[in-house]
Design an enzyme around this catalytic site. Structure first.
Site, short mmCIF file in Angstrom:
data_model
loop_
_atom_site.label_atom_id
_atom_site.label_comp_id
_atom_site.label_asym_id
_atom_site.label_seq_id
_atom_site.Cartn_x
_atom_site.Cartn_y
_atom_site.Cartn_z
N TRP A 1 2.71 -1.65 2.48
CA TRP A 1 1.96 -2.12 1.31
C TRP A 1 2.88 -2.80 0.31
O TRP A 1 2.56 -3.84 -0.24
CB TRP A 1 1.21 -0.96 0.64
CG TRP A 1 0.20 -0.33 1.54
CD1 TRP A 1 0.20 0.94 2.03
CD2 TRP A 1 -0.98 -0.96 2.09
NE1 TRP A 1 -0.89 1.14 2.84
CE2 TRP A 1 -1.63 0.00 2.89
CE3 TRP A 1 -1.54 -2.23 1.99
CZ2 TRP A 1 -2.81 -0.27 3.59
CZ3 TRP A 1 -2.71 -2.51 2.68
CH2 TRP A 1 -3.33 -1.53 3.46
N ASP B 1 2.13 0.50 -7.80
CA ASP B 1 0.97 0.76 -6.94
C ASP B 1 0.91 2.28 -6.75
O ASP B 1 1.78 2.87 -6.13
CB ASP B 1 1.18 0.04 -5.59
CG ASP B 1 0.06 0.30 -4.59
OD1 ASP B 1 -0.83 1.14 -4.87
OD2 ASP B 1 0.07 -0.33 -3.51
N LYS C 1 -8.22 6.75 -1.91
CA LYS C 1 -7.29 7.76 -1.39
C LYS C 1 -7.39 9.08 -2.16
O LYS C 1 -7.10 10.12 -1.60
CB LYS C 1 -5.84 7.25 -1.46
CG LYS C 1 -5.63 5.84 -0.92
CD LYS C 1 -5.53 5.80 0.60
CE LYS C 1 -5.68 4.39 1.17
NZ LYS C 1 -4.68 3.43 0.72
C1 LIG Z 1 -4.40 1.92 0.99
C2 LIG Z 1 -3.33 1.31 0.19
C3 LIG Z 1 -3.40 -0.01 -0.25
C4 LIG Z 1 -4.52 -0.94 0.13
O1 LIG Z 1 -5.66 -0.68 -0.59
P1 LIG Z 1 -6.98 -1.54 -0.43
O2 LIG Z 1 -7.85 -0.98 -1.50
O3 LIG Z 1 -7.50 -1.31 0.95
O4 LIG Z 1 -6.65 -2.97 -0.65
C5 LIG Z 1 -2.37 -0.49 -1.05
N1 LIG Z 1 -1.35 0.29 -1.41
C6 LIG Z 1 -1.24 1.55 -0.99
C7 LIG Z 1 -0.07 2.39 -1.42
C8 LIG Z 1 -2.23 2.12 -0.19
O5 LIG Z 1 -2.14 3.39 0.21
#
Ligand SMILES: *Cc1c(COP(=O)(O)O)cnc(C)c1O
Length: 358
Positions: free
Chosen positions: A99, A166, A190
């Site tokens: 990511w 993030d 998540k």
């Molecule tokens: C799942 C995830 C993403 C992607 O998220 P989306 O909402 O599917 O775009 C980005 N960063 C991390 C750390 C993730 O776990």
């Protein structure tokens, strides 16, 4: 049979969230209508949005001068929205996983990107340390929890460059000093809500510095001005997010979440380290995630990997297959996962050991 949900995402939510959302699917706030079929401008939904934003701020102790937004597009849209709004000349990125790598790839469309360090050489199984961040970078981007590889930056960094994070997979898992960041974002699926809503915490005064034109929908100021209602927000996921926030508060807030998460992670890591059939993929203990716990079979028992997976599934363990880039197993132990589920997985590992280890 009780099913234990270790899915990495979308993932387990509190029963409270599922039940309250199910009720509102049938009858939302006494309107006699489904939350799926009411106007986002209705006073009932405006109240949901307002409460979700204010509870979000309360639980993370967000200082004055920051906005909380609920947007569409997933964390992946933020990968380009961040540089669009914040990258003038140069940005620095820490490459700790798939990511993080995707985020920095998007930033390259907007300016110079300095990768300060990367753990790609070792399938991202550690968090690089001792790197230098260029002092003239517009911001430094990190991924606090690396969902696929099971590493986590568990402390808020003290740096001079504006920090962007993030936090898709560890938001609300621990207290965060938001004042150390200019922007925090993540997909909600998540640890907070069903897929479809993306949260953004942004420091207002940090915006509006770019020379480029920014498309309306990709400009944070549009959504701050519109109170996340410039266009139709993801109504049902926002409703569900509010329920999870209420649940977190009722449990004692993020400090209580952290305590529970630390306990759950310790139980599972202890078993991984003790059981001769398994080993953790993240060797540095301080880098180990408390949200996504990755492990594989030791060399001696490698050929039993599929057998263990089948055995675990037969015992009700759902979603423990590791990401294809790491293999083995990954148990996601998000806020809503009860300690009893972690114990059930540990019992399952012990039972497998008793069958195979002489
Ligand atoms: C799942 C995830 C993403 C992607 O998220 P989306 O909402 O599917 O775009 C980005 N960063 C991390 C750390 C993730 O776990």
């Amino acid at each position: 049979m009780k099913v234990h949900n270790f899915s990495a995402g979308p993932s387990i939510l509190p029963d409270f969230t599922v039940e309250k959302t199910a009720e509102a699917i049938h009858n939302f706030a006494g309107t006699g209508l489904s939350v799926m079929e009411v106007s986002h401008r209705s006073k009932e939904f405006v109240a949901v949005m307002d409460e979700a934003q204010s509870l979000f701020k309360e639980l993370l102790n967000i200082p004055e001068g920051y906005s909380v937004l609920f947007l569409g597009g997933g964390a992946s849209t933020q990968f380009c929205m961040i540089p669009y709004n914040l990258l003038g000349k140069k940005a620095a990125y820490l490459n700790t996983g798939a990511w993080a790598n995707k985020a920095q790839k998007e930033a390259k469309l907007f300016g110079e990107v300095v990768e300060v360090a990367s753990s790609k050489d070792a399938i991202y199984n550690y968090i690089p340390k001792g790197y230098e961040i260029p002092a003239d970078a517009d911001y430094f981007h990190i991924t606090t929890n690396n969902t696929i590889y099971g590493t986590e930056i568990k402390e808020d960094m003290d740096i001079d460059v504006p920090l962007v994070a993030d936090m898709s997979s560890d938001i609300f898992s621990r207290p965060v000093d938001v004042s150390k960041y200019v922007l925090i974002y993540g997909g909600a699926q998540k640890n907070l809500a069903p897929a479809g809503v993306t949260f953004v915490i942004v420091k207002d005064e940090f915006l509006g510095k770019m020379e480029r034109e920014i498309p309306t929908m990709l400009d944070y100021r549009t959504h701050i001005k519109g109170g996340s209602m410039f266009n139709t927000p993801p109504v049902v996921p926002v409703f569900a997010a509010l329920q999870t926030l209420k649940w977190i508060k009722a449990q004692g807030g993020v400090a209580a979440m952290q305590k529970m998460n630390d306990e759950k992670a310790a139980v599972l890591y202890n078993e991984i380290d003790r059981n001769p059939m398994f080993k953790g993929t993240v060797v540095n203990k301080e880098d180990r995630s408390i949200m996504n716990i990755c492990f594989v079979m030791t060399e001696e028992y490698k050929e039993l990997e599929k057998d263990f997976l089948d055995f675990a599934v037969s015992k009700g363990m759902s979603g423990i297959k590791g990401h294809r880039s790491v293999g083995g197993f990954r148990a996601s132990t998000y806020n809503a996962l009860p300690k009893s589920s972690v114990q059930a997985l540990v019992d399952c590992m012990k039972e497998f050991e008793s069958i195979h280890v002489k």
